[in-house]
Design a protein around this motif. Structure first.
Motif: not given
Length: 229
Positions: A75-81, A110-121
């Protein structure tokens, strides 16, 4: 990229999550957080985001992700919703075909997050419910996903997907989105493949092998070229 990462949650964490998501948890209509397109398709229950249970569970899931190297590599995460939690059972048992919003606003941070990757746990074992597959539409055909409890699936946020009707039992899950440091899906896949091959080379040749050192440098130079932080 579609990636199944097993054992994101250990047995103790999974038991804790299941306890917090019991029948007395503050479940609300999942449509309360749906966008205009999804509103007509969404029919599930969602844990109230402001509840103490949701706050505990968010911390639990985010802490587990921090110790998952495959998640970081892919994912190389920058932000995680902030992770959300849902339940499919009874009359609230499906989520029809939809595509996730491109940019999402988190109530918790309060962040805006671009949904590059969707995740289901997944938090329910497959034998606890019938139906409830995560069904993802691809050019090659449909992909149906139903994983063991504690396992995570990553998939492109740009895909049309749905949760098929649950006809027995209850399906519990956490879901969230990742804004990656590397926006391009193709570039992320190349970096992930290189990282996995480098891991194999390190194990067979050692960290000090000149080829390993050189390829590690290439990986980081590509990441430096493509990443935004």
């Amino acid at each position: 990229m579609f990636l199944h990462i097993p054992h994101i949650l250990d047995a103790e964490e999974l038991a804790s999550a299941r306890r917090l998501l019991g029948p007395d948890a503050p479940w609300v209509d999942g449509r309360s957080s749906a966008g205009a397109q999804a509103l007509a398709q969404k029919n599930n229950a969602q844990l109230a985001q402001a509840s103490p249970e949701a706050q505990q569970l968010r911390t639990l899931v985010l802490s587990a992700l921090q110790r998952a190297p495959l998640f970081f590599s892919a994912a190389l995460p920058q932000k995680i919703f902030n992770p959300l939690f849902n339940r499919y059972s009874g009359d609230s048992n499906f989520y029809g075909p939809h595509i996730d919003g491109a940019v999402l606003h988190s109530q918790a941070t309060g962040q805006w997050v671009r949904s590059d990757i969707s995740c289901t746990l997944f938090l329910s074992a497959p034998d606890e419910y019938d139906g409830g597959e995560l069904l993802i539409q691809q050019a090659q055909g449909e992909r149906r996903i139903k994983l063991p409890a504690g396992d995570l699936i990553l998939y492109p946020g740009s895909t049309v997907h749905q949760v098929t009707p649950v006809t027995r039992g209850a399906r519990l899950a956490s879901f969230f989105w990742v804004q990656s440091m590397v926006r391009s899906t193709t570039q992320r896949e190349l970096l992930y493949d290189m990282d996995m091959h480098l891991l194999a080379l390190r194990q067979s040749l050692g960290e000090s092998d000149p080829a390993v050192i050189g390829l590690t440098g290439t990986y980081h130079n590509l990441l430096r070229l493509w990443a935004d932080t």
